[in-house]
Motif scaffolding. Structure first.
Motif, short mmCIF file in Angstrom:
data_model
loop_
_atom_site.label_atom_id
_atom_site.label_comp_id
_atom_site.label_asym_id
_atom_site.label_seq_id
_atom_site.Cartn_x
_atom_site.Cartn_y
_atom_site.Cartn_z
N UNK A 280 -4.34 0.89 -1.77
CA UNK A 280 -4.05 -0.49 -1.44
C UNK A 280 -3.98 -1.34 -2.71
N UNK A 281 -3.00 -2.23 -2.76
CA UNK A 281 -2.80 -3.06 -3.94
C UNK A 281 -3.65 -4.32 -3.86
N UNK A 282 -4.23 -4.65 -4.99
CA UNK A 282 -5.11 -5.81 -5.08
C UNK A 282 -4.74 -6.63 -6.31
N UNK A 283 -4.71 -7.94 -6.16
CA UNK A 283 -4.41 -8.85 -7.27
C UNK A 283 -5.68 -9.12 -8.07
N UNK A 284 -5.61 -8.90 -9.38
CA UNK A 284 -6.72 -9.19 -10.31
C UNK A 284 -8.04 -8.60 -9.84
N UNK A 285 -8.03 -7.34 -9.45
CA UNK A 285 -9.25 -6.72 -8.90
C UNK A 285 -10.24 -6.28 -9.96
N UNK A 286 -9.78 -5.72 -11.04
CA UNK A 286 -10.70 -5.12 -12.00
C UNK A 286 -10.78 -5.89 -13.30
N UNK A 287 -9.94 -6.90 -13.48
CA UNK A 287 -9.95 -7.65 -14.73
C UNK A 287 -9.36 -9.03 -14.48
N UNK B 63 0.83 -1.20 0.00
CA UNK B 63 0.00 0.00 0.00
C UNK B 63 0.87 1.25 0.00
N UNK B 64 0.21 2.38 -0.29
CA UNK B 64 0.89 3.68 -0.18
C UNK B 64 0.15 4.58 0.81
N UNK C 126 1.05 5.42 3.82
CA UNK C 126 1.94 6.31 4.55
C UNK C 126 2.31 7.55 3.72
N UNK C 127 2.71 7.33 2.46
CA UNK C 127 3.09 8.42 1.56
C UNK C 127 2.53 8.12 0.19
N UNK C 128 1.65 8.99 -0.31
CA UNK C 128 1.04 8.78 -1.63
C UNK C 128 2.12 8.59 -2.70
N UNK C 129 1.98 7.49 -3.45
CA UNK C 129 2.91 7.21 -4.54
C UNK C 129 4.10 6.35 -4.15
N UNK C 130 4.34 6.16 -2.86
CA UNK C 130 5.43 5.30 -2.39
C UNK C 130 4.81 4.04 -1.80
N UNK C 131 4.82 2.98 -2.60
CA UNK C 131 4.22 1.72 -2.14
C UNK C 131 5.21 0.96 -1.28
N UNK D 148 10.26 -0.90 0.62
CA UNK D 148 9.65 -0.11 -0.45
C UNK D 148 9.65 -0.93 -1.73
N UNK D 149 8.55 -0.83 -2.48
CA UNK D 149 8.43 -1.53 -3.76
C UNK D 149 9.50 -1.03 -4.73
N UNK D 150 10.28 -1.94 -5.27
CA UNK D 150 11.31 -1.63 -6.26
C UNK D 150 10.67 -1.15 -7.56
N UNK D 151 11.19 -0.07 -8.16
CA UNK D 151 10.61 0.48 -9.39
C UNK D 151 10.58 -0.51 -10.54
N UNK D 152 11.62 -1.32 -10.67
CA UNK D 152 11.66 -2.31 -11.76
C UNK D 152 10.58 -3.37 -11.57
N UNK D 153 10.38 -3.80 -10.34
CA UNK D 153 9.34 -4.79 -10.06
C UNK D 153 7.96 -4.16 -10.24
N UNK D 154 7.82 -2.90 -9.85
CA UNK D 154 6.55 -2.19 -9.98
C UNK D 154 6.05 -2.22 -11.42
N UNK D 155 6.93 -2.00 -12.36
CA UNK D 155 6.57 -2.01 -13.79
C UNK D 155 6.07 -3.39 -14.21
N UNK D 156 6.65 -4.43 -13.65
CA UNK D 156 6.30 -5.80 -14.04
C UNK D 156 5.02 -6.32 -13.41
N UNK D 157 4.70 -5.87 -12.19
CA UNK D 157 3.60 -6.50 -11.47
C UNK D 157 2.28 -5.72 -11.51
N UNK D 158 2.33 -4.44 -11.84
CA UNK D 158 1.09 -3.66 -11.93
C UNK D 158 0.55 -3.68 -13.35
N UNK D 159 -0.77 -3.69 -13.45
CA UNK D 159 -1.47 -3.56 -14.73
C UNK D 159 -1.00 -2.26 -15.38
N UNK D 160 -0.83 -2.22 -16.72
CA UNK D 160 -0.39 -1.00 -17.39
C UNK D 160 -1.27 0.20 -17.01
N UNK D 161 -0.64 1.29 -16.64
CA UNK D 161 -1.35 2.48 -16.20
C UNK D 161 -1.63 2.53 -14.71
#
Length: 163
Positions: free
Chosen positions: A134-141, A95-96, A98-103, A110-123
């Motif tokens: 809060x991060x959710x797995x397969x929430x919207x699709x 989750x972010x 504590x600080x908006x944008x810092x998961x 802290x979520x690694x930027x390289x991993x962030x690109x791989x694990x989040x849905x585009x956008x």
């Protein structure tokens, strides 16, 4: 005699439980001693998880995991993320708040930027709606990635025992 042994061995292998192709390590005594938890693996990575389907918001899910001496699950490597893919509409320990944008993961890292690109849905994460912290797995699709969502929504969740 040898034919019987082979047949028995094949039957045992074919009846070995799995979760959508991911082997469940049924002989992992350390994990199985905790009620509701199972060991999952991807390569050399093993995790002791409980998939809870009693729909809770993020805060209540986190509290429920803590009540059984666990945490919302941390999938902070690509290999660990492969384990979470089959689970649907589930809060994980990211989750972010504590600080908006810092998961941050439930372990405080802290979520690694390289991993962030791989694990989040585009956008994603995009905080389009208020309180999407809060991060959710397969929430919207059905796409096998994470989204950020409003923490007040009731969802399934994954607890992790660290052993």
């Amino acid at each position: 005699m040898a034919t019987r042994i082979v047949v028995i061995l094949v039957i045992c292998i074919l009846s070995f439980p799995s979760y959508q192709g991911r082997k469940v390590i049924i002989n992992d005594i350390e994990c199985r001693k905790f009620s509701g938890f199972q060991a999952y693996n991807e390569g050399n990575v093993k995790m002791c998880l409980s998939y809870r389907q009693d729909l809770k918001n993020y805060t209540d899910a986190r509290a429920d995991c803590a009540s059984v001496n666990s945490r919302l699950a941390v999938f902070n490597t690509w290999e660990k993320f492969q384990i979470v893919i089959p689970f649907e509409d589930a809060w994980i320990g990211l989750d972010d708040l504590e600080t908006e944008g810092t998961f941050k993961w439930a372990d405080g890292s802290v979520l690694d930027d390289n991993l962030k690109i791989r694990i989040f849905y585009p956008g994603e994460p995009n905080a389009v709606y208020p309180e999407e912290d809060c991060a959710c797995q397969r929430c919207w699709s059905n796409y096998n990635k994470l989204c950020d969502g409003p923490c007040y929504l009731a969802k399934n969740y994954l607890c992790e025992k660290v052993i």
